[in-house]
Design a protein around this motif. Structure first.
Motif, PDB file in Angstrom:
ATOM      1  N   GLN A 229       0.830  -1.201   0.000  1.00 22.42           N
ATOM      2  CA  GLN A 229       0.000   0.000   0.000  1.00 22.42           C
ATOM      3  C   GLN A 229       0.865   1.252   0.000  1.00 22.42           C
ATOM      4  N   ALA A 230       1.955   1.210   0.810  1.00 20.45           N
ATOM      5  CA  ALA A 230       2.857   2.362   0.861  1.00 20.45           C
ATOM      6  C   ALA A 230       3.512   2.597  -0.493  1.00 20.45           C
ATOM      7  N   ALA A 231       3.908   1.538  -1.168  1.00 22.46           N
ATOM      8  CA  ALA A 231       4.522   1.664  -2.493  1.00 22.46           C
ATOM      9  C   ALA A 231       3.531   2.242  -3.487  1.00 22.46           C
ATOM     10  N   ALA A 232       2.269   1.790  -3.393  1.00 25.27           N
ATOM     11  CA  ALA A 232       1.245   2.311  -4.308  1.00 25.27           C
ATOM     12  C   ALA A 232       1.016   3.797  -4.067  1.00 25.27           C
ATOM     13  N   ASP A 233       0.942   4.210  -2.774  1.00 25.24           N
ATOM     14  CA  ASP A 233       0.753   5.627  -2.457  1.00 25.24           C
ATOM     15  C   ASP A 233       1.938   6.454  -2.940  1.00 25.24           C
ATOM     16  N   ARG A 234       3.151   5.947  -2.698  1.00 25.82           N
ATOM     17  CA  ARG A 234       4.349   6.683  -3.114  1.00 25.82           C
ATOM     18  C   ARG A 234       4.428   6.791  -4.634  1.00 25.82           C
ATOM     19  N   ARG A 235       4.007   5.702  -5.317  1.00 28.37           N
ATOM     20  CA  ARG A 235       4.010   5.720  -6.787  1.00 28.37           C
ATOM     21  C   ARG A 235       3.050   6.785  -7.307  1.00 28.37           C
ATOM     22  N   GLN A 236       1.875   6.880  -6.670  1.00 29.31           N
ATOM     23  CA  GLN A 236       0.877   7.860  -7.104  1.00 29.31           C
ATOM     24  C   GLN A 236       1.396   9.284  -6.907  1.00 29.31           C
ATOM     25  N   GLY A 269      11.096  11.067  -4.891  1.00 28.22           N
ATOM     26  CA  GLY A 269       9.878  10.274  -4.764  1.00 28.22           C
ATOM     27  C   GLY A 269       9.998   8.928  -5.456  1.00 28.22           C
ATOM     28  N   GLN A 270      10.597   8.918  -6.650  1.00 30.42           N
ATOM     29  CA  GLN A 270      10.774   7.657  -7.374  1.00 30.42           C
ATOM     30  C   GLN A 270      11.742   6.735  -6.627  1.00 30.42           C
ATOM     31  N   GLN A 271      12.786   7.331  -6.021  1.00 27.51           N
ATOM     32  CA  GLN A 271      13.740   6.522  -5.268  1.00 27.51           C
ATOM     33  C   GLN A 271      13.086   5.910  -4.023  1.00 27.51           C
ATOM     34  N   GLN A 272      12.243   6.694  -3.327  1.00 25.92           N
ATOM     35  CA  GLN A 272      11.540   6.183  -2.158  1.00 25.92           C
ATOM     36  C   GLN A 272      10.595   5.043  -2.561  1.00 25.92           C
ATOM     37  N   ARG A 273       9.911   5.223  -3.699  1.00 30.50           N
ATOM     38  CA  ARG A 273       9.021   4.168  -4.181  1.00 30.50           C
ATOM     39  C   ARG A 273       9.793   2.875  -4.431  1.00 30.50           C
ATOM     40  N   ASN A 275      12.637   1.965  -3.099  1.00 26.57           N
ATOM     41  CA  ASN A 275      13.101   1.388  -1.825  1.00 26.57           C
ATOM     42  C   ASN A 275      11.979   0.599  -1.138  1.00 26.57           C
ATOM     43  N   ILE A 276      10.764   1.159  -1.144  1.00 23.69           N
ATOM     44  CA  ILE A 276       9.629   0.463  -0.515  1.00 23.69           C
ATOM     45  C   ILE A 276       9.336  -0.831  -1.258  1.00 23.69           C
ATOM     46  N   GLU A 277       9.367  -0.806  -2.598  1.00 25.32           N
ATOM     47  CA  GLU A 277       9.096  -2.015  -3.379  1.00 25.32           C
ATOM     48  C   GLU A 277      10.145  -3.086  -3.119  1.00 25.32           C
ATOM     49  N   ARG A 278      11.421  -2.655  -2.955  1.00 26.46           N
ATOM     50  CA  ARG A 278      12.473  -3.632  -2.643  1.00 26.46           C
ATOM     51  C   ARG A 278      12.229  -4.274  -1.271  1.00 26.46           C
TER      52      ARG A 278
END
Length: 494
Positions: A229-236, A269-273, A275-278
């Motif tokens: 969910q966090a990755a999806a929010d960060r991606r958005q 933002g893309q880097q944080q996304r 990191n969360i996905e990893r």
């Protein structure tokens, strides 16, 4: 002390695509009283045959003793029992044979009888006595309890416990294992586990591990959902910033002064996304490593039919009456929801009474009342009559095919077996076919004759849970003491 060392052993049966063993490594002490447990089809008998030299796999098996597998084939059952038992034994061992027989509750007189005239339990005990005549060999015993009644099991467990030498024992009887082994070798889904102790001590530890892994698994599931969910929010959010970076304007004029700021914000933002996905990927990988050694024991279901009256059966001084049957008359009443166990030694007439209740012509004394219109689901003692394709067989059983196959899968029955001739199934797999068919039948009364013969420990526990949950009316014969203690509401002695 002698060692058996197995290194990088691979074995697959001809024509089979699924290996029984892959890269198996074990070191066993032949002084141990070692119990071997595992699901049907996991390779217990195959391991014994590999150690005995009956099968050859890829890898190394190093041993200093010959390994003798029990039961051995009996050539000429019409021969005298003495000749059968002393086959391959050095001359002059008759006195030792008599000594071993006496410890197993057999008189010297059985040696002069044709081997075929001995009961199944007597044959089992006689062949075990002969197995231990060879002091230089390592004895391997494969499911000795299947033809033993309660007293016979007690005699054999006392005998094995009193030995001053080691052995390898395959058994699914929990009480029997606890009484005579000091180590357990479990063939788990991911490989072997070797521990010191009884079956019960191993199983308690296993349940503790399973609960711990299951709790950790649930925690990881929650963590994965949160990270996803966090990755999806960060991606958005990152995508919104990226769109703003290239399209922000006021009155049609692009604010170029914001582009460096938005570009750096988009990059972060893309880097944080990522990191969360990893982190989510790592959690998924960690979760996939869990639960591999938890034996799946999915719940079974049963839909017994209600009957229009409470009393289903009544026996009054009932006994089979033909040569060879030594049971005393039995009286009992079976009502809806009862679970009644018939108890008695080999030859006491238990199976004959079940056949009589089924409606077969059996010579008997006494009286039997059976309610009119009673629908009975029967599991016979033996399953070796099964031949041909499983899918063809089930069509003639009057049960739902999909439900039948689902029950088999829940009993750890491989899909690959669905396409094979049932004659090639193991004894445990054949018995599971009969049990699965019975579980799919809607009946007023379930009549089971030694249903657990050859059935693995985990399937026995599944069946216990089923019977306790759905409470069918059950009349059964079974010598597994742990099963009887949980299931039998009443025991009738013959």
């Amino acid at each position: 002390m002698s060692q058996i060392t197995i290194q990088n052993l691979h074995f697959t049966y001809d024509g089979d695509h699924t290996p029984i063993f892959e890269n198996l490594n074990l070191q066993l002490d032949t002084n141990w009283k070692l119990g071997l447990v595992g699901r049907n089809g996991r390779g217990k008998t195959t391991l014994l045959r590999l150690l005995a030299g009956e099968l050859v796999g890829q890898g190394t098996v190093s041993l200093r003793q010959r390994c003798l597998r029990w039961p051995r084939p009996v050539a000429g059952p019409s021969l005298r029992t003495l000749d059968v038992l002393l086959e391959g034994v050095q001359p002059g061992e008759e006195w030792r044979l008599n000594w071993e027989l006496s410890k197993l509750g057999l008189e010297e007189a059985v040696l002069d009888r044709p081997f075929a005239t001995l009961s199944g339990g007597e044959q089992t005990r006689a062949l075990l006595a002969a197995l231990f005549l060879d002091a230089g060999a390592y004895p391997m015993i494969d499911e000795p309890t299947n033809h033993l009644d309660g007293p016979g099991r007690a005699l054999v467990s006392d005998y094995l416990r009193g030995l001053d030498r080691g052995f390898l024992l395959v058994s699914h009887d929990r009480t029997f294992l606890d009484s005579c082994v000091d180590h357990i070798l479990a063939l788990n889904p991911t490989g072997p586990e070797l521990v010191r102790g009884t079956f019960s001590s191993w199983f308690r530890d296993k349940e503790d591990r399973d609960r711990g892994e299951a709790a950790r698994n649930e925690k990881l599931k929650r963590e994965i959902r949160r990270l996803e969910q966090a990755a999806a929010d960060r991606r958005q959010k990152a995508d919104a910033v990226e769109r703003a970076k290239t399209g922000i304007s006021q009155n049609g004029v692009v604010k170029h002064g914001l582009r460096p700021y938005l570009g750096e914000k988009s990059r972060k933002g893309q880097q944080q996304r990522k990191n969360i996905e990893r982190r989510a990927d790592r959690a998924i990988q960690e979760k996939s490593a869990l639960l591999k050694d938890i034996e799946r024991a999915d719940s079974l279901k049963l839909a017994p039919l209600p009957f229009h009256s409470n009393k289903l059966l009544e026996a009054r001084e009932l006994s089979a009456a033909y040569p060879g049957v030594t049971g005393s008359p039995a009286s009992f009443t079976l009502r809806q929801g009862d679970r009644l166990c018939l108890d008695g030694g080999n030859g006491s007439g238990k199976t004959s009474l079940l056949r009589l209740i089924l409606g077969e012509e059996v010579p008997h004394t006494g009286a039997l009342f059976r309610a009119s219109g009673l629908i009975i689901s029967y599991v016979p003692q033996k399953a070796d009559h099964l031949r041909g394709g499983l899918l063809d067989w089930v069509e003639g059983q009057g049960v739902d095919r999909t439900q039948f196959l689902t029950v088999l899968r829940k009993l750890d029955f491989s899909r690959a077996l669905f396409e094979r001739d049932m004659a090639g199934y193991s004894a445990g797999q054949q018995k599971k076919v009969l049990l699965a068919a019975s579980l799919c039948q809607r009946a007023h009364l379930y009549l089971w004759d030694e249903p657990l013969n050859y059935i693995d420990l985990f399937s026995r526990m599944q069946i216990e849970q089923l019977l306790l949950q759905f409470r069918p009316t059950l009349l059964f014969v079974e010598h597994d003491q742990a099963f009887r203690a949980k299931i039998a509401g009443e025991i009738v002695a013959l």
